[in-house]
Design a protein around this motif. Structure first.
Motif, PDB file in Angstrom:
ATOM      1  N   CYS A   1     -33.727  -7.832 -99.703  1.00  0.00           N
ATOM      2  CA  CYS A   1     -32.787  -6.706 -99.769  1.00  0.00           C
ATOM      3  C   CYS A   1     -31.487  -7.147-100.432  1.00  0.00           C
ATOM      4  O   CYS A   1     -31.064  -8.303-100.309  1.00  0.00           O
ATOM      5  CB  CYS A   1     -32.500  -6.158 -98.376  1.00  0.00           C
TER       6      CYS A   1
ATOM      7  N   THR B   1     -32.241 -12.366 -99.079  1.00  0.00           N
ATOM      8  CA  THR B   1     -31.368 -11.195 -98.954  1.00  0.00           C
ATOM      9  C   THR B   1     -29.955 -11.564 -99.397  1.00  0.00           C
ATOM     10  O   THR B   1     -29.469 -12.652 -99.084  1.00  0.00           O
ATOM     11  CB  THR B   1     -31.365 -10.689 -97.502  1.00  0.00           C
TER      12      THR B   1
ATOM     13  N   LYS C   1     -33.878   2.582-103.308  1.00  0.00           N
ATOM     14  CA  LYS C   1     -32.673   2.276-104.065  1.00  0.00           C
ATOM     15  C   LYS C   1     -31.697   3.429-103.904  1.00  0.00           C
ATOM     16  O   LYS C   1     -32.020   4.567-104.282  1.00  0.00           O
ATOM     17  CB  LYS C   1     -33.004   2.034-105.536  1.00  0.00           C
TER      18      LYS C   1
ATOM     19  N   ILE D   1     -32.983  -1.881 -92.392  1.00  0.00           N
ATOM     20  CA  ILE D   1     -33.138  -1.804 -93.840  1.00  0.00           C
ATOM     21  C   ILE D   1     -34.463  -2.486 -94.171  1.00  0.00           C
ATOM     22  O   ILE D   1     -34.600  -3.707 -94.030  1.00  0.00           O
ATOM     23  CB  ILE D   1     -31.974  -2.500 -94.583  1.00  0.00           C
TER      24      ILE D   1
ATOM     25  N   ILE E   1     -32.176  -6.501 -91.198  1.00  0.00           N
ATOM     26  CA  ILE E   1     -32.308  -6.495 -92.649  1.00  0.00           C
ATOM     27  C   ILE E   1     -33.571  -7.282 -92.995  1.00  0.00           C
ATOM     28  O   ILE E   1     -33.653  -8.487 -92.749  1.00  0.00           O
ATOM     29  CB  ILE E   1     -31.088  -7.139 -93.344  1.00  0.00           C
TER      30      ILE E   1
ATOM     31  N   SER F   1     -39.052   1.128 -97.257  1.00  0.00           N
ATOM     32  CA  SER F   1     -39.202  -0.031 -98.135  1.00  0.00           C
ATOM     33  C   SER F   1     -38.997   0.344 -99.596  1.00  0.00           C
ATOM     34  O   SER F   1     -39.414   1.415-100.046  1.00  0.00           O
ATOM     35  CB  SER F   1     -40.594  -0.650 -97.960  1.00  0.00           C
TER      36      SER F   1
ATOM     37  N   CYS G   1     -35.165  -3.236-100.367  1.00  0.00           N
ATOM     38  CA  CYS G   1     -34.188  -2.158-100.616  1.00  0.00           C
ATOM     39  C   CYS G   1     -32.989  -2.682-101.402  1.00  0.00           C
ATOM     40  O   CYS G   1     -32.583  -3.841-101.264  1.00  0.00           O
ATOM     41  CB  CYS G   1     -33.717  -1.556 -99.301  1.00  0.00           C
ATOM     42  N   GLU G   2     -32.425  -1.787-102.182  1.00  0.00           N
ATOM     43  CA  GLU G   2     -31.202  -2.076-102.912  1.00  0.00           C
ATOM     44  C   GLU G   2     -30.198  -0.974-102.613  1.00  0.00           C
ATOM     45  O   GLU G   2     -30.413   0.182-102.971  1.00  0.00           O
ATOM     46  CB  GLU G   2     -31.467  -2.159-104.416  1.00  0.00           C
TER      47      GLU G   2
END
Length: 450
Positions: A400, A383, A435, A413, A396, A432, A417-418
């Motif tokens: 990510c 991450t 973006k 999060i 998190i 999941s 994920c972005e």
């Protein structure tokens, strides 16, 4: 530590944070993190550094125990007493002050829980003493050190900042006008009484009202008589500033007036000095005696060499978190920014630019820079987190990427994920692989623009 026997301190911490609802839906505004401490820590530290030994804190009754528990962990030496007010009623700051009027026995200093500054409070108190003022209001001038460029999380929009118009004598600092710029379109009329009063009038629209006021005890008693006033800044202060220019005759039957509940309050009678106060002042060689015969005297304390921010809107909340590390508010008593109770397995945490709270676990293969991580958070491997604020209880998951985001309490999060320039509200779970850019993700499982 000195004890300012002539003042009592009151911190207003019952605000609902209506300007930042996505962040205050599950937590009171005063507990939002700034650096590695809750917001309310900073005004309390300001008072303690100035020598105050006790402070009253106005809190909403539905969060009173949470706020007290959080503040008790901060280790203040002051005696802090918490005064709850009804959270289901729309009370303003004047209503709150009226509520504790029976406990006010001296002149007072009132400040907001969202004020964060490295200023020296003694300068404000000295202005009050020097002029035997009825009221002193603190303002900050914009400084070069305060400016910083950043993108506010959420949808792109032009930030309309509310401006006040402050008029004061540039030589004596006498405060002569308080108004909101939104009340005027193109022109603003000035009364002849104001112009006659001051030949050195300065009008400013870029000063920040710190919501820090030092005032005489009789102003609290005036609020008890005039129950129509609900706010300090919006109602009481402009009224008092305007009244000091008015012609008046003092009601000699002041004691009788206090016995009648429904009589219209006379501010000049209520501000009348007692005989002993008059004799003390008339025999004193301290202070400015040029205006000693006036009954109501308001002053502005304008500081231009300190940083002062009120973190009550998203822009300023982000701003103070960007610069809090540079303010040195703890005056040499600064604790480690990285909690010893945190478990950090990564060797890519920038300890010079990051804050990490207790009971947080940061796994290996994570990169964290220029970010504040709250307590009870879990940051899983692979991450990257840059320029972010993670509040308490955030999870998190793996793989990510977060850049310039605010993740509120107990949000999750999910993996892959972005997120860039996003605000994630409390208790929300980002699915999941999502973006998102320049968005507000709410706990209502939908996107909503501010």
């Amino acid at each position: 530590m000195q004890n300012w026997l002539e003042f009592q301190a009151v911190v207003m911490a019952a605000g609902k944070g209506s300007r930042i609802p996505e962040m205050t839906a599950t937590k009171p505004k005063c507990l939002l993190p700034v650096g590695n401490k809750p917001m309310i820590y900073y005004p309390l530290k300001l008072l303690e550094n100035a020598g105050f030994k006790e402070t009253k804190i106005i809190v909403p009754d539905n969060y009173a125990s949470d706020i007290q528990e959080e503040i008790d962990r901060l280790g203040f030496e002051m005696n802090l007493s918490f005064v709850p007010i009804p959270s289901d009623e729309d009370w303003g700051t004047a209503d709150s002050l009226r509520h504790i009027a029976d406990y006010i026995t001296t002149d007072i200093i009132v400040l907001s829980c969202d004020l964060i500054t490295n200023a020296d409070l003694h300068q404000v108190l000295d202005v009050y003493r020097k002029h035997n003022a009825s009221l002193v209001s603190l303002y900050f001038s914009p400084t070069q050190d305060e400016k910083c460029d950043f993108v506010i999380p959420g949808p792109k929009s032009k930030n309309k900042i509310e401006k006040d118009i402050i008029g004061y004598d540039s030589k004596t600092s006498r405060l002569l006008l308080m108004a909101s710029a939104s009340d005027f379109e193109e022109t603003m009329p000035l009364s002849s009484a104001l112009l006659n009063k001051c030949s050195n009038l300065s009008l400013c629209s870029k000063l920040l009202d710190a919501h820090l006021y030092v005032m005489k005890r009789w102003l609290v008693y005036y609020l008890v008589k005039d129950k129509n006033m609900s706010t300090l800044k919006g109602e009481l202060l402009p009224f008092v500033v305007k009244k000091q220019l008015s012609k008046h005759s003092v009601n000699k039957n002041l004691d009788e007036m206090h016995l009648v509940d429904d009589i219209k309050p006379d501010i000049f009678s209520m501000s009348r000095e007692s005989d002993i106060e008059y004799n003390i002042r008339s025999m004193s060689s301290f202070g400015d005696s040029a205006d000693s015969g006036e009954i109501i005297k308001c002053y502005a304390c304008v500081l231009d060499s300190y940083v002062g921010i009120r973190a009550n809107i998203l822009h300023d909340y982000c701003k103070i978190n960007k610069i809090i590390n540079k303010l040195n508010i703890d005056s040499g008593d600064e604790k480690d920014k990285i909690s010893p109770e945190a478990e950090i397995l990564s060797n890519q945490l920038d300890r010079d630019t990051c804050f990490v709270g207790p009971n947080t676990k940061i796994m290996e293969k994570t990169s964290i820079k220029n970010s504040s991580i709250g307590s009870r958070c879990t940051i899983n491997p692979k991450t990257r987190i840059t320029d972010c604020i993670l509040m308490n209880g955030v999870i998190i998951e793996e793989r990510c990427v977060l850049q310039n985001c605010i993740v509120c309490h107990d949000a999750t999060i999910s993996a892959g994920c972005e997120l860039k320039d996003c605000l994630i509200s409390g208790n929300f779970k980002v699915p999941s692989g999502g973006k998102h850019y320049n968005e507000v993700l709410t706990a209502m499982d939908r996107l909503m623009e501010i």
